[in-house]
Scaffold this motif. Structure first.
Motif, short mmCIF file in Angstrom:
data_model
loop_
_atom_site.label_atom_id
_atom_site.label_comp_id
_atom_site.label_asym_id
_atom_site.label_seq_id
_atom_site.Cartn_x
_atom_site.Cartn_y
_atom_site.Cartn_z
N ASN A 191 -11.79 21.62 -9.50
CA ASN A 191 -12.62 20.39 -9.49
C ASN A 191 -13.06 20.12 -8.27
O ASN A 191 -12.94 19.18 -7.64
N GLN A 192 -13.24 20.88 -7.55
CA GLN A 192 -13.20 20.81 -6.06
C GLN A 192 -14.64 20.71 -5.84
O GLN A 192 -15.63 22.27 -6.14
N VAL A 193 -15.39 20.57 -4.92
CA VAL A 193 -16.91 20.86 -4.75
C VAL A 193 -17.28 20.50 -2.90
O VAL A 193 -16.21 19.76 -2.57
N LEU A 194 -17.94 21.51 -2.39
CA LEU A 194 -18.78 22.05 -0.92
C LEU A 194 -19.87 20.80 -1.24
O LEU A 194 -20.56 21.49 -1.42
N LEU A 234 -13.04 16.18 -7.21
CA LEU A 234 -13.76 15.72 -8.40
C LEU A 234 -13.12 15.46 -10.22
O LEU A 234 -13.17 14.37 -10.14
N GLY A 235 -11.63 16.06 -9.53
CA GLY A 235 -11.20 15.79 -10.01
C GLY A 235 -9.75 13.88 -10.25
O GLY A 235 -9.06 13.57 -11.61
N SER A 236 -10.12 13.67 -8.98
CA SER A 236 -9.33 12.42 -8.94
C SER A 236 -10.67 10.95 -9.49
O SER A 236 -11.63 11.74 -9.31
N SER A 237 -10.27 10.00 -9.71
CA SER A 237 -11.01 9.08 -10.48
C SER A 237 -11.48 7.95 -9.07
O SER A 237 -12.82 7.84 -8.80
N SER A 238 -11.33 8.74 -7.91
CA SER A 238 -11.31 8.36 -6.43
C SER A 238 -12.72 8.87 -5.79
O SER A 238 -13.68 9.26 -4.48
#
Length: 138
Positions: free
Chosen positions: A35-38, A51-55
């Protein structure tokens, strides 16, 4: 300069993420199961986002170096490595396993240094060098 999160089923962005002070040159997903983007900008600032968290929280900020004009970023998920590309290549290893938000690393910190001009902390352990934004904690 902001990142926009899009849902392919609607015609507008569903979230706007502020975070860069210069034009973006690359966005890379850190592995298909992550769920991570750079994101990376022209001044050599790279940020990892959850991007996995709502914030859509910024997990880490890395400044490639003074005078480094970043052209693009290449992610090699098989080797868990990111290449920052300008006139030279700079390689960074990463791990996207769920770490503890209260722990800086899984090994003892050998050295920690603060850089007042760019307001970052650099921590080093036996296997990793991490850069932390002193203003945001990311």
């Amino acid at each position: 300069y902001d990142l926009f999160v899009w849902n392919p089923y609607v015609k507008y962005s569903i979230h706007q993420i502020p975070g860069h002070q210069a034009p973006l040159v690359a966005i890379e997903v850190l592995g298909s199961a992550s769920n991570q983007v750079l994101s990376a900008d022209t001044t050599g600032v790279m940020k990892t986002w959850d991007l996995g968290s709502s914030s859509y929280q910024c997990l880490q900020t890395i400044a490639v170096g003074d005078g480094f004009t970043l052209r693009t970023v290449l992610s090699v998920p098989l080797h868990r490595r990111i290449f920052a590309v300008g006139r030279t290549f700079v390689a960074y290893d990463y791990q996207n396993s769920g770490g503890s938000a209260t722990q800086t690393d899984d090994q003892p910190i050998i050295k920690a240094v603060y850089h007042p001009r760019i307001r970052v902390f650099v921590t080093a352990c036996a296997k990793h060098l991490r850069i932390w934004d002193a203003v945001t904690g990311a």
